[in-house]
Write a protein that holds these residues in place. Sequence first.
Motif, PDB file in Angstrom:
ATOM      1  N   LEU A  79       0.827  -1.202   0.000  1.00  0.00           N
ATOM      2  CA  LEU A  79       0.000   0.000   0.000  1.00  0.00           C
ATOM      3  C   LEU A  79       0.863   1.254   0.000  1.00  0.00           C
ATOM      4  CD1 LEU A  79      -2.766   1.242   0.021  1.00  0.00           C
ATOM      5  CD2 LEU A  79      -2.813   1.026   2.516  1.00  0.00           C
ATOM      6  N   ALA A  80       1.963   1.230   0.734  1.00  0.00           N
ATOM      7  CA  ALA A  80       2.856   2.381   0.748  1.00  0.00           C
ATOM      8  C   ALA A  80       3.415   2.648  -0.651  1.00  0.00           C
ATOM      9  CB  ALA A  80       3.994   2.139   1.740  1.00  0.00           C
ATOM     10  N   ALA A  81       3.768   1.585  -1.361  1.00  0.00           N
ATOM     11  CA  ALA A  81       4.271   1.745  -2.728  1.00  0.00           C
ATOM     12  C   ALA A  81       3.203   2.366  -3.623  1.00  0.00           C
ATOM     13  CB  ALA A  81       4.712   0.393  -3.281  1.00  0.00           C
ATOM     14  N   LEU A  82       1.963   1.909  -3.488  1.00  0.00           N
ATOM     15  CA  LEU A  82       0.883   2.461  -4.300  1.00  0.00           C
ATOM     16  C   LEU A  82       0.625   3.924  -3.959  1.00  0.00           C
ATOM     17  CD1 LEU A  82      -1.532  -0.600  -4.105  1.00  0.00           C
ATOM     18  CD2 LEU A  82      -0.359   0.210  -6.161  1.00  0.00           C
ATOM     19  N   LEU A  83       0.597   4.255  -2.661  1.00  0.00           N
ATOM     20  CA  LEU A  83       0.364   5.641  -2.257  1.00  0.00           C
ATOM     21  C   LEU A  83       1.458   6.563  -2.789  1.00  0.00           C
ATOM     22  CD1 LEU A  83      -0.780   5.151   1.459  1.00  0.00           C
ATOM     23  CD2 LEU A  83      -2.193   5.973  -0.453  1.00  0.00           C
ATOM     24  N   SER A  84       2.669   6.053  -2.850  1.00  0.00           N
ATOM     25  CA  SER A  84       3.782   6.898  -3.290  1.00  0.00           C
ATOM     26  C   SER A  84       3.757   7.170  -4.783  1.00  0.00           C
ATOM     27  CB  SER A  84       5.117   6.240  -2.918  1.00  0.00           C
ATOM     28  OG  SER A  84       5.401   5.125  -3.750  1.00  0.00           O
ATOM     29  N   LEU A  85       3.029   6.335  -5.543  1.00  0.00           N
ATOM     30  CA  LEU A  85       3.052   6.450  -7.003  1.00  0.00           C
ATOM     31  C   LEU A  85       1.749   6.971  -7.591  1.00  0.00           C
ATOM     32  CD1 LEU A  85       5.042   3.189  -7.662  1.00  0.00           C
ATOM     33  CD2 LEU A  85       5.788   5.498  -8.237  1.00  0.00           C
ATOM     34  N   GLY A  86       0.778   7.263  -6.763  1.00  0.00           N
ATOM     35  CA  GLY A  86      -0.432   7.908  -7.262  1.00  0.00           C
ATOM     36  C   GLY A  86      -1.591   6.973  -7.487  1.00  0.00           C
ATOM     37  N   PRO A  87      -2.778   7.516  -7.717  1.00  0.00           N
ATOM     38  CA  PRO A  87      -4.005   6.715  -7.761  1.00  0.00           C
ATOM     39  C   PRO A  87      -4.116   5.785  -8.964  1.00  0.00           C
ATOM     40  CG  PRO A  87      -4.444   9.003  -8.359  1.00  0.00           C
ATOM     41  CD  PRO A  87      -3.040   8.963  -7.857  1.00  0.00           C
ATOM     42  N   ARG A  88      -3.307   5.958  -9.987  1.00  0.00           N
ATOM     43  CA  ARG A  88      -3.398   5.100 -11.176  1.00  0.00           C
ATOM     44  C   ARG A  88      -2.395   3.945 -11.135  1.00  0.00           C
ATOM     45  NH1 ARG A  88      -2.784   8.739 -16.241  1.00  0.00           N
ATOM     46  NH2 ARG A  88      -3.618   6.883 -17.300  1.00  0.00           N
ATOM     47  N   ALA A  89      -1.630   3.849 -10.080  1.00  0.00           N
ATOM     48  CA  ALA A  89      -0.636   2.784  -9.970  1.00  0.00           C
ATOM     49  C   ALA A  89      -1.314   1.468  -9.594  1.00  0.00           C
ATOM     50  CB  ALA A  89       0.409   3.152  -8.919  1.00  0.00           C
ATOM     51  N   ALA A  90      -0.695   0.358 -10.006  1.00  0.00           N
ATOM     52  CA  ALA A  90      -1.231  -0.967  -9.695  1.00  0.00           C
ATOM     53  C   ALA A  90      -0.094  -1.933  -9.413  1.00  0.00           C
ATOM     54  CB  ALA A  90      -2.077  -1.496 -10.860  1.00  0.00           C
ATOM     55  N   LEU A  91      -0.300  -2.809  -8.446  1.00  0.00           N
ATOM     56  CA  LEU A  91       0.667  -3.873  -8.199  1.00  0.00           C
ATOM     57  C   LEU A  91       0.749  -4.753  -9.437  1.00  0.00           C
ATOM     58  CD1 LEU A  91      -0.440  -4.861  -4.579  1.00  0.00           C
ATOM     59  CD2 LEU A  91       1.433  -3.326  -5.241  1.00  0.00           C
ATOM     60  N   SER A  92       1.949  -5.199  -9.780  1.00  0.00           N
ATOM     61  CA  SER A  92       2.111  -5.921 -11.032  1.00  0.00           C
ATOM     62  C   SER A  92       3.247  -6.926 -10.935  1.00  0.00           C
ATOM     63  CB  SER A  92       2.384  -4.936 -12.182  1.00  0.00           C
ATOM     64  OG  SER A  92       3.623  -4.249 -11.969  1.00  0.00           O
ATOM     65  N   HIS A  93       3.492  -7.620 -12.053  1.00  0.00           N
ATOM     66  CA  HIS A  93       4.589  -8.562 -12.189  1.00  0.00           C
ATOM     67  C   HIS A  93       4.570  -9.601 -11.066  1.00  0.00           C
ATOM     68  CE1 HIS A  93       5.609  -5.296 -14.948  1.00  0.00           C
ATOM     69  NE2 HIS A  93       6.458  -6.122 -15.547  1.00  0.00           N
ATOM     70  N   VAL A  94       5.729  -9.873 -10.441  1.00  0.00           N
ATOM     71  CA  VAL A  94       5.781 -10.949  -9.447  1.00  0.00           C
ATOM     72  C   VAL A  94       4.951 -10.625  -8.213  1.00  0.00           C
ATOM     73  CG1 VAL A  94       8.019 -11.783 -10.244  1.00  0.00           C
ATOM     74  CG2 VAL A  94       7.932 -10.036  -8.462  1.00  0.00           C
ATOM     75  N   THR A  95       4.795  -9.341  -7.903  1.00  0.00           N
ATOM     76  CA  THR A  95       3.962  -8.968  -6.752  1.00  0.00           C
ATOM     77  C   THR A  95       2.504  -9.308  -7.030  1.00  0.00           C
ATOM     78  OG1 THR A  95       5.500  -7.172  -6.236  1.00  0.00           O
ATOM     79  CG2 THR A  95       3.326  -7.099  -5.190  1.00  0.00           C
ATOM     80  N   ALA A  96       2.021  -8.971  -8.223  1.00  0.00           N
ATOM     81  CA  ALA A  96       0.641  -9.315  -8.586  1.00  0.00           C
ATOM     82  C   ALA A  96       0.474 -10.823  -8.681  1.00  0.00           C
ATOM     83  CB  ALA A  96       0.274  -8.657  -9.910  1.00  0.00           C
ATOM     84  N   ALA A  97       1.482 -11.513  -9.216  1.00  0.00           N
ATOM     85  CA  ALA A  97       1.396 -12.971  -9.330  1.00  0.00           C
ATOM     86  C   ALA A  97       1.228 -13.615  -7.958  1.00  0.00           C
ATOM     87  CB  ALA A  97       2.642 -13.521 -10.028  1.00  0.00           C
ATOM     88  N   ALA A  98       1.911 -13.081  -6.953  1.00  0.00           N
ATOM     89  CA  ALA A  98       1.750 -13.602  -5.598  1.00  0.00           C
ATOM     90  C   ALA A  98       0.362 -13.281  -5.044  1.00  0.00           C
ATOM     91  CB  ALA A  98       2.841 -13.019  -4.693  1.00  0.00           C
ATOM     92  N   PHE A  99      -0.157 -12.090  -5.352  1.00  0.00           N
ATOM     93  CA  PHE A  99      -1.508 -11.734  -4.905  1.00  0.00           C
ATOM     94  C   PHE A  99      -2.538 -12.693  -5.483  1.00  0.00           C
ATOM     95  CE2 PHE A  99      -0.298  -7.980  -2.726  1.00  0.00           C
ATOM     96  CZ  PHE A  99      -1.416  -7.468  -2.101  1.00  0.00           C
ATOM     97  N   TRP A 100      -2.352 -13.084  -6.751  1.00  0.00           N
ATOM     98  CA  TRP A 100      -3.300 -14.002  -7.401  1.00  0.00           C
ATOM     99  C   TRP A 100      -2.986 -15.462  -7.100  1.00  0.00           C
ATOM    100  CZ3 TRP A 100      -7.612 -12.066  -8.972  1.00  0.00           C
ATOM    101  CH2 TRP A 100      -7.678 -10.796  -9.553  1.00  0.00           C
ATOM    102  N   ALA A 101      -1.905 -15.717  -6.348  1.00  0.00           N
ATOM    103  CA  ALA A 101      -1.470 -17.078  -6.015  1.00  0.00           C
ATOM    104  C   ALA A 101      -1.044 -17.857  -7.257  1.00  0.00           C
ATOM    105  CB  ALA A 101      -2.555 -17.837  -5.257  1.00  0.00           C
ATOM    106  N   LEU A 102      -0.534 -17.144  -8.265  1.00  0.00           N
ATOM    107  CA  LEU A 102      -0.027 -17.808  -9.460  1.00  0.00           C
ATOM    108  C   LEU A 102       1.395 -18.303  -9.262  1.00  0.00           C
ATOM    109  CD1 LEU A 102      -1.262 -15.343 -12.236  1.00  0.00           C
ATOM    110  CD2 LEU A 102      -2.448 -17.319 -11.251  1.00  0.00           C
ATOM    111  N   ARG A 103       2.181 -17.552  -8.506  1.00  0.00           N
ATOM    112  CA  ARG A 103       3.559 -17.920  -8.190  1.00  0.00           C
ATOM    113  C   ARG A 103       3.901 -17.355  -6.819  1.00  0.00           C
ATOM    114  NH1 ARG A 103       7.596 -19.455 -11.535  1.00  0.00           N
ATOM    115  NH2 ARG A 103       9.105 -18.113 -10.490  1.00  0.00           N
ATOM    116  N   PRO A 104       4.508 -18.165  -5.962  1.00  0.00           N
ATOM    117  CA  PRO A 104       4.923 -17.614  -4.662  1.00  0.00           C
ATOM    118  C   PRO A 104       6.110 -16.687  -4.826  1.00  0.00           C
ATOM    119  CG  PRO A 104       5.719 -19.857  -4.908  1.00  0.00           C
ATOM    120  CD  PRO A 104       4.850 -19.590  -6.106  1.00  0.00           C
ATOM    121  N   SER A 105       6.245 -15.749  -3.913  1.00  0.00           N
ATOM    122  CA  SER A 105       7.385 -14.836  -3.938  1.00  0.00           C
ATOM    123  C   SER A 105       7.761 -14.462  -2.518  1.00  0.00           C
ATOM    124  CB  SER A 105       7.045 -13.576  -4.740  1.00  0.00           C
ATOM    125  OG  SER A 105       8.109 -12.638  -4.670  1.00  0.00           O
ATOM    126  N   ALA A 106       9.033 -14.607  -2.212  1.00  0.00           N
ATOM    127  CA  ALA A 106       9.535 -14.221  -0.896  1.00  0.00           C
ATOM    128  C   ALA A 106      10.255 -12.873  -0.955  1.00  0.00           C
ATOM    129  CB  ALA A 106      10.484 -15.291  -0.356  1.00  0.00           C
TER     130      ALA A 106
END
Length: 312
Positions: A71-98
Amino acid sequence: MEHLLVDVGADARIARLAAAQHGVVGFGQLRAAGLGVGAINHRLRAGRLHRMHRGVFAVGHPRISHDGRCLAALLSLGPRAALSHVTAAAFWALRPSASAIIHVTVPTPGGRRQRPGIVVHRSITLRQADVTLRDGFPVTSVARTLLDLAGVLAPGPLERAVERSLALRLFDLRQMQGVLAANPKRRGAATLALIVETIHDDPPMTRSELEAMMRDLCDGHGLPRPEVNVHVAGPEVDFFWRAQRLIVETDGHEDHGTRTAFERDRARDARLTALGYRVVRFTHRQLTREPDLIAATLVALIDAVRGPMRSE
């Protein structure tokens, strides 16, 4: 005294906001809560606020959860920002990420500097349809996330991520085709398109075809034939070995449509498991392409039962 009351009221509002936002707040939110620049700086010096990024603060202490860092990353980049790539993949449970690094995509061609702990991806092809809310976070859609992964993963791991989206019933072929059409020259797009085409080239199987395939599989591996399309403790199941209390359900890719359907099936599986049944799911693709693996699984499950168990 009046200043103190106002100050306490502002702190209470900030605390409530931080509790709802995984411990982080933005500069604009602090101002809206009644704090001026001087009051914000005072709280920074006193250790009541901790700067995470420009204009983003942790409240009370700097030990923030992964969701808080997202959330801090999103707040820092503005209202049109979205989690993506490996971070989004972990949110969708497509691939784990540590990884502690947060990947965020912003729909701009450039002009944003990188921030510590954040990888900022800039894209002029990120459409409104490519972003959705998941658990309150703006996240790239499954289709867009798979496209982003295609640019960084080898074909094998990418195919497993696609198959995972199918298993979770998150895959939407129409959305995937739309994303690929909007990004024909993206790195990995051709590989992803081939994987999707391969996965979806098998026509849907009818119930009679499934029954014939399971019958042949059992006969070929010395397994007892199951009962077919029978009701077990209420719901109808595809295949049932009564003596072993074993249930096999088969899912086609055309069934992988909605998260609601996925959750409903898993709730049903959990209820049957609680009643003492073993529930296993295979896809139509596995039945046609990996029959020996399925047979080995069934042999192991049936052999694990020593003697017939209580029948219905």
